[in-house]
Design an enzyme around this catalytic site. Structure first.
Site, short mmCIF file in Angstrom:
data_model
loop_
_atom_site.label_atom_id
_atom_site.label_comp_id
_atom_site.label_asym_id
_atom_site.label_seq_id
_atom_site.Cartn_x
_atom_site.Cartn_y
_atom_site.Cartn_z
N GLU A 1 -46.33 45.92 5.33
CA GLU A 1 -45.05 46.17 4.67
C GLU A 1 -44.49 44.93 3.99
OE1 GLU A 1 -45.60 45.95 7.84
OE2 GLU A 1 -43.98 44.90 8.87
N HIS B 1 -48.80 43.02 9.23
CA HIS B 1 -47.62 43.61 8.57
C HIS B 1 -47.87 43.95 7.09
CE1 HIS B 1 -44.63 42.38 11.69
NE2 HIS B 1 -45.50 41.43 11.92
N CYS C 1 -47.57 45.58 14.47
CA CYS C 1 -47.25 44.42 15.32
C CYS C 1 -46.49 44.86 16.58
CB CYS C 1 -46.52 43.37 14.49
SG CYS C 1 -46.66 41.75 15.23
N SER D 1 -41.06 43.80 20.63
CA SER D 1 -41.33 45.06 21.34
C SER D 1 -40.46 45.22 22.58
CB SER D 1 -42.81 45.14 21.71
OG SER D 1 -43.18 44.03 22.51
N1 GLN Z 1 -44.41 39.13 19.57
C1 GLN Z 1 -43.71 40.34 19.27
C2 GLN Z 1 -43.68 41.27 20.48
O1 GLN Z 1 -44.27 41.03 21.47
C3 GLN Z 1 -44.31 41.07 18.07
C4 GLN Z 1 -44.13 40.24 16.82
C5 GLN Z 1 -44.01 41.05 15.56
O2 GLN Z 1 -43.77 42.25 15.55
N2 GLN Z 1 -44.09 40.36 14.44
O3 GLN Z 1 -43.04 42.28 20.39
#
Ligand code: GLN
Length: 208
Positions: free
Chosen positions: A179, A177, A82, A52
């Site tokens: 997907e 996820h 996520c 992110s």
């Molecule tokens: N830990 C990631 C984050 O903070 C997210 C992990 C993921 O999208 N699989 O963005």
């Protein structure tokens, strides 16, 4: 809505291809979104899993932060998985310095909530109002939702009650996820939200 919906996947970083494929399997016209004009061409948007902090920085440098924020605020149907869920959260715990989100979900998420001992795991979840089978949920350095406010609906929790799927109107977010498992029900729900929005839009115009 005429024809199959055009649905974007924010394509700055993360598991973009898996989401494009899931949408194509549902016969949507799936398009990568990297520029504001591409965003303007879609009837719904997926924010993929990935990192992110990176997606946030790239969205700002590609001039997409403000257009995406405004589109979501104006009712564009959107689904975040996520990292995508983090990008939709109004509040982020354990954010990187200066990390921002697009907002849209009146929730607090905690990044990397499962810690280093349990970086990744899979489990089965039942989703409120859905028929069996349960969803096979894959968690990868996943966030959890630690607090929901307003009219946010909790769609799924882990056995210990921690919240991992939420919806507010046409904004959907999951810690996991779908997907990557081939279970297309969340993507189908996004397409249903797109359809509903188009029908409401058509109804307004029919009365003008
Ligand atoms: N830990 C990631 C984050 O903070 C997210 C992990 C993921 O999208 N699989 O963005």
């Amino acid at each position: 809505m005429a024809g199959n919906p055009r649905v974007g996947v924010l394509a700055l970083q993360g598991d973009v291809r898996e989401h494009l494929r899931a949408l194509e399997r549902l016969e949507a016209v799936a398009v990568p979104v990297r520029r504001p004009d591409e965003l303007a061409s879609v009837a719904g948007l997926v924010l993929p899993g990935g990192e992110s902090t990176v997606i946030d920085k790239l969205a700002r440098s590609f001039g997409l932060h403000e257009p995406i924020r405004q589109a979501i605020a104006a009712g564009l149907p959107v689904y975040g998985t996520c990292a995508g869920l983090i990008l939709l959260a109004d509040r982020i715990l354990d954010a990187a310095a200066g990390q921002r989100s697009f907002g849209g979900l009146d929730v607090t998420v905690q990044r990397n909530a499962f810690g280093s001992q349990l970086d990744s795991f899979e489990t089965e979840l039942s989703v409120s109002g859905w028929e069996p089978p349960p969803v096979r949920a894959v968690f990868i350095r996943a966030p959890i939702v630690v607090d929901v406010a307003g009219d946010v609906q909790v769609l799924a929790t882990l056995a210990d009650g921690r919240i991992v799927a939420v919806q507010k109107g046409s904004v959907l977010g999951t810690s996991f996820h779908p997907e990557v498992t081939g279970d297309l029900r969340f993507h189908r729900l996004l397409l249903d939200l797109i359809q509903e929005r188009a029908a409401a839009h058509d109804a307004v115009h029919a009365h003008q």
